[in-house]
Design a protein around this motif. Structure first.
Motif, PDB file in Angstrom:
ATOM      1  N   SER A  20     101.875 -39.933 107.003  1.00 46.51           N
ATOM      2  CA  SER A  20     101.113 -40.852 106.164  1.00 46.51           C
ATOM      3  C   SER A  20      99.736 -41.080 106.735  1.00 46.51           C
ATOM      4  O   SER A  20      99.508 -40.988 107.926  1.00 46.51           O
ATOM      5  CB  SER A  20     101.843 -42.193 106.065  1.00 46.51           C
ATOM      6  N   SER A  21      98.831 -41.385 105.835  1.00 44.26           N
ATOM      7  CA  SER A  21      97.579 -42.006 106.249  1.00 44.26           C
ATOM      8  C   SER A  21      97.686 -43.452 105.823  1.00 44.26           C
ATOM      9  O   SER A  21      98.315 -43.777 104.831  1.00 44.26           O
ATOM     10  CB  SER A  21      96.391 -41.326 105.569  1.00 44.26           C
ATOM     11  N   SER A  22      97.105 -44.366 106.583  1.00 38.36           N
ATOM     12  CA  SER A  22      97.385 -45.764 106.294  1.00 38.36           C
ATOM     13  C   SER A  22      96.200 -46.641 106.632  1.00 38.36           C
ATOM     14  O   SER A  22      95.327 -46.291 107.415  1.00 38.36           O
ATOM     15  CB  SER A  22      98.610 -46.238 107.083  1.00 38.36           C
ATOM     16  N   GLY A  23      96.215 -47.809 106.012  1.00 36.75           N
ATOM     17  CA  GLY A  23      95.225 -48.828 106.304  1.00 36.75           C
ATOM     18  C   GLY A  23      95.895 -50.176 106.267  1.00 36.75           C
ATOM     19  O   GLY A  23      97.002 -50.323 105.780  1.00 36.75           O
ATOM     20  N   ARG A  24      95.207 -51.201 106.746  1.00 36.06           N
ATOM     21  CA  ARG A  24      95.833 -52.504 106.898  1.00 36.06           C
ATOM     22  C   ARG A  24      95.021 -53.568 106.176  1.00 36.06           C
ATOM     23  O   ARG A  24      93.813 -53.508 106.108  1.00 36.06           O
ATOM     24  CB  ARG A  24      95.942 -52.849 108.375  1.00 36.06           C
ATOM     25  N   GLY A  25      95.743 -54.547 105.645  1.00 34.12           N
ATOM     26  CA  GLY A  25      95.060 -55.673 105.020  1.00 34.12           C
ATOM     27  C   GLY A  25      96.011 -56.840 104.871  1.00 34.12           C
ATOM     28  O   GLY A  25      97.210 -56.661 104.854  1.00 34.12           O
ATOM     29  N   GLN A  26      95.471 -58.035 104.759  1.00 38.26           N
ATOM     30  CA  GLN A  26      96.302 -59.214 104.557  1.00 38.26           C
ATOM     31  C   GLN A  26      96.652 -59.317 103.072  1.00 38.26           C
ATOM     32  O   GLN A  26      95.772 -59.353 102.231  1.00 38.26           O
ATOM     33  CB  GLN A  26      95.542 -60.465 105.008  1.00 38.26           C
ATOM     34  N   ILE A  27      97.977 -59.351 102.760  1.00 29.68           N
ATOM     35  CA  ILE A  27      98.379 -59.367 101.362  1.00 29.68           C
ATOM     36  C   ILE A  27      99.502 -60.355 101.145  1.00 29.68           C
ATOM     37  O   ILE A  27     100.650 -59.982 100.968  1.00 29.68           O
ATOM     38  CB  ILE A  27      98.860 -57.988 100.891  1.00 29.68           C
ATOM     39  N   HIS A  36     100.195 -46.555 102.632  1.00 30.30           N
ATOM     40  CA  HIS A  36     100.388 -45.199 103.147  1.00 30.30           C
ATOM     41  C   HIS A  36     100.403 -44.206 101.983  1.00 30.30           C
ATOM     42  O   HIS A  36     100.993 -44.479 100.945  1.00 30.30           O
ATOM     43  CB  HIS A  36     101.730 -45.067 103.879  1.00 30.30           C
ATOM     44  N   SER A  37      99.796 -43.072 102.179  1.00 30.73           N
ATOM     45  CA  SER A  37      99.906 -41.975 101.213  1.00 30.73           C
ATOM     46  C   SER A  37     100.697 -40.851 101.860  1.00 30.73           C
ATOM     47  O   SER A  37     100.296 -40.304 102.898  1.00 30.73           O
ATOM     48  CB  SER A  37      98.519 -41.473 100.799  1.00 30.73           C
ATOM     49  N   ILE A  38     101.847 -40.547 101.278  1.00 32.01           N
ATOM     50  CA  ILE A  38     102.760 -39.551 101.852  1.00 32.01           C
ATOM     51  C   ILE A  38     103.026 -38.488 100.813  1.00 32.01           C
ATOM     52  O   ILE A  38     103.671 -38.736  99.792  1.00 32.01           O
ATOM     53  CB  ILE A  38     104.090 -40.204 102.292  1.00 32.01           C
ATOM     54  N   SER A  50     106.333 -49.281 110.828  1.00 32.39           N
ATOM     55  CA  SER A  50     105.174 -48.711 111.494  1.00 32.39           C
ATOM     56  C   SER A  50     104.970 -47.246 111.151  1.00 32.39           C
ATOM     57  O   SER A  50     105.904 -46.509 110.864  1.00 32.39           O
ATOM     58  CB  SER A  50     105.324 -48.871 113.011  1.00 32.39           C
ATOM     59  N   ALA A  51     103.720 -46.837 111.189  1.00 34.50           N
ATOM     60  CA  ALA A  51     103.332 -45.439 111.010  1.00 34.50           C
ATOM     61  C   ALA A  51     103.595 -44.692 112.320  1.00 34.50           C
ATOM     62  O   ALA A  51     103.704 -45.299 113.382  1.00 34.50           O
ATOM     63  CB  ALA A  51     101.859 -45.363 110.637  1.00 34.50           C
ATOM     64  N   PRO A  52     103.685 -43.329 112.310  1.00 33.62           N
ATOM     65  CA  PRO A  52     103.542 -42.526 111.094  1.00 33.62           C
ATOM     66  C   PRO A  52     104.829 -42.488 110.269  1.00 33.62           C
ATOM     67  O   PRO A  52     105.914 -42.409 110.816  1.00 33.62           O
ATOM     68  CB  PRO A  52     103.228 -41.136 111.662  1.00 33.62           C
ATOM     69  N   LEU A  53     104.660 -42.570 108.956  1.00 31.20           N
ATOM     70  CA  LEU A  53     105.768 -42.369 108.045  1.00 31.20           C
ATOM     71  C   LEU A  53     105.813 -40.899 107.659  1.00 31.20           C
ATOM     72  O   LEU A  53     104.775 -40.253 107.555  1.00 31.20           O
ATOM     73  CB  LEU A  53     105.616 -43.235 106.798  1.00 31.20           C
ATOM     74  N   ARG A  54     107.006 -40.392 107.452  1.00 34.72           N
ATOM     75  CA  ARG A  54     107.165 -38.979 107.102  1.00 34.72           C
ATOM     76  C   ARG A  54     107.980 -38.824 105.831  1.00 34.72           C
ATOM     77  O   ARG A  54     108.926 -39.571 105.597  1.00 34.72           O
ATOM     78  CB  ARG A  54     107.832 -38.202 108.249  1.00 34.72           C
ATOM     79  N   CYS A  65     110.920 -41.841 102.379  1.00 34.87           N
ATOM     80  CA  CYS A  65     110.203 -41.536 103.609  1.00 34.87           C
ATOM     81  C   CYS A  65     110.939 -42.167 104.784  1.00 34.87           C
ATOM     82  O   CYS A  65     111.789 -43.044 104.613  1.00 34.87           O
ATOM     83  CB  CYS A  65     108.765 -42.033 103.557  1.00 34.87           C
ATOM     84  N   SER A  66     110.619 -41.711 105.976  1.00 40.32           N
ATOM     85  CA  SER A  66     111.189 -42.293 107.189  1.00 40.32           C
ATOM     86  C   SER A  66     110.183 -43.250 107.806  1.00 40.32           C
ATOM     87  O   SER A  66     108.972 -43.132 107.604  1.00 40.32           O
ATOM     88  CB  SER A  66     111.541 -41.204 108.197  1.00 40.32           C
ATOM     89  N   ALA A  67     110.694 -44.205 108.568  1.00 45.98           N
ATOM     90  CA  ALA A  67     109.838 -45.162 109.271  1.00 45.98           C
ATOM     91  C   ALA A  67     110.636 -45.756 110.422  1.00 45.98           C
ATOM     92  O   ALA A  67     111.814 -45.450 110.608  1.00 45.98           O
ATOM     93  CB  ALA A  67     109.357 -46.257 108.324  1.00 45.98           C
TER      94      ALA A  67
END
Length: 383
Positions: A20-27, A36-38, A50-54, A65-67
């Protein structure tokens, strides 16, 4: 190939395909979420996963996906069901799978760990179900070069039946048993997974004949027999058992219309008596009208199978579901009876019934029930 995503906060990243590629934000909900985009599928998950997710694959009505749960250090699998409330049927499937897994507790049934609480109650459309993580599915083992022994066949088959004994005792039908829905760990522990198409016996709403994946579908499903029984799952187990031994699908029909003829090539065409369970005269005429085929000798067809294994397989692959061997009878069969122990094969304390099964609930009402399940897993902090 790289994948790309934008975080909730606007940042972006790229990674190798499969991660995955990922970013963080308060939501909302008092916590942070990652986006994450997988493999082209976007997962929005709490920061504890937590990343990385597969990418792991695709199950019934969802991408998986796994995590790792950073709080418990557990490896998990997360299924995303996109647009889960587009219609009542899909919404009900999602709620049913959650309810079933929450109520089941068995060594050979996959455990549910979490239903991710959405960021916003009113706006959520996707559902994320978190399961315990297993090493591999049975399909990969069957079609690998890993040697399989008679002990493997017996132990894996026994665990499938042991899990089904528990599931069926709760008046639950899995309805989508196939090698890819049977998960296995390195110690050969097997768990039945993917209850996206499962039903409770109490459900009266029309159920499509297309529930079980085609190659593992019992003949009665292809003949529009509407009285679903546990015998459907037993037929699928027979197909899986043969595939384990031969390492090739048993009935790999090219399309739906070819499925019954390829089944009859092995078990022979049915006679008048064996079609007696079919209430629909048109279905009976169809089954009897296909080109007549003699029954093959199973010992010749499966020369590498022990006689006891052949006998059990024959009893599973019976056209008339009323005459098909039951799970309990299969557990007592000489082929695996040395593993059978009634005292170590738990059953449900009572059949499972859910109030929503026979009610007409709207998509919004079903969405509210799924929301409540997510809150039960992730309650608001005490004030």
């Amino acid at each position: 190939m790289a994948t790309e995503s934008e975080s909730v906060g606007g940042a972006s990243a790229t990674t190798e395909e499969g991660e995955s590629s990922s970013g963080r934000g308060q939501i909302g909900n008092g916590g942070s979420y990652y986006k994450h985009s997988i493999n082209g599928t976007v997962f929005v998950l709490p920061s504890k996963y937590s990343a990385p997710l597969r990418h792991l694959g695709r199950g019934a009505y969802g991408f998986v996906c796994s995590a790792v749960n950073s709080e418990t250090k557990e490896k998990v699998a997360i299924k995303k069901i996109s647009n889960a409330f587009n219609n009542r049927i899909d919404a009900k499937k999602t709620l049913r799978e959650i309810k079933l897994l929450v109520h089941m507790d068995h060594e050979n049934v996959i455990a549910i760990k979490d239903v991710v609480r959405p960021r916003h109650k009113e706006a959520f459309e996707d559902v994320y179900i978190v399961y315990e993580r297993m090493d591999v599915d049975l399909s990969r083992i069957i079609h690998s070069k890993h040697p399989l022994t008679e002990n493997h066949f017996q132990y894996l088959l026994y665990q499938i039946l042991r899990g089904l004994k528990y599931i069926h005792s709760g008046d639950i039908l899995h309805l989508d048993l196939k090698p890819s829905n049977l998960l296995v760990n390195s110690d050969c522990l097997l768990k039945i997974a993917d209850f996206g198409l499962a039903r409770t016996v109490s459900e009266t709403e029309f159920m499509s004949e297309f529930v079980v994946t085609q190659w593992y579908r019992a003949p009665e499903l292809m003949l529009s027999f509407s009285d679903f029984t546990t015998a459907i799952d037993v037929w699928s187990v027979g197909c899986i058992f043969a595939e384990m031994v031969t390492r090739a699908p048993l009935f790999p029909a090219k399309d739906y219309s070819d499925q019954l003829p390829i089944i009859f090539e092995l078990i022979g065409s049915p006679d008048e008596e064996s079609t007696g369970f079919l209430r629909c005269e048109r279905a009976r005429r169809h089954a009897l009208g296909l080109n007549r085929r003699p029954r093959q000798n199973f010992s010749d067809k499966f020369p590498n199978m022990k006689p006891e294994a052949v006998d059990l397989l024959e009893k599973m692959l019976v056209f008339d579901p009323r005459k098909r061997i039951t799970v309990q009878e299969a557990l007592c069969h000489p082929y695996i009876s040395h593993l059978h122990d009634d005292t170590d094969e738990p059953v449900c304390s009572q059949p499972l019934t859910f109030g929503f099964e026979n009610q007409f609930l709207s998509e919004e009402e079903l969405k509210e029930l799924v929301w409540r399940e997510s809150v039960r897993f992730n309650p608001d902090p005490a004030s």
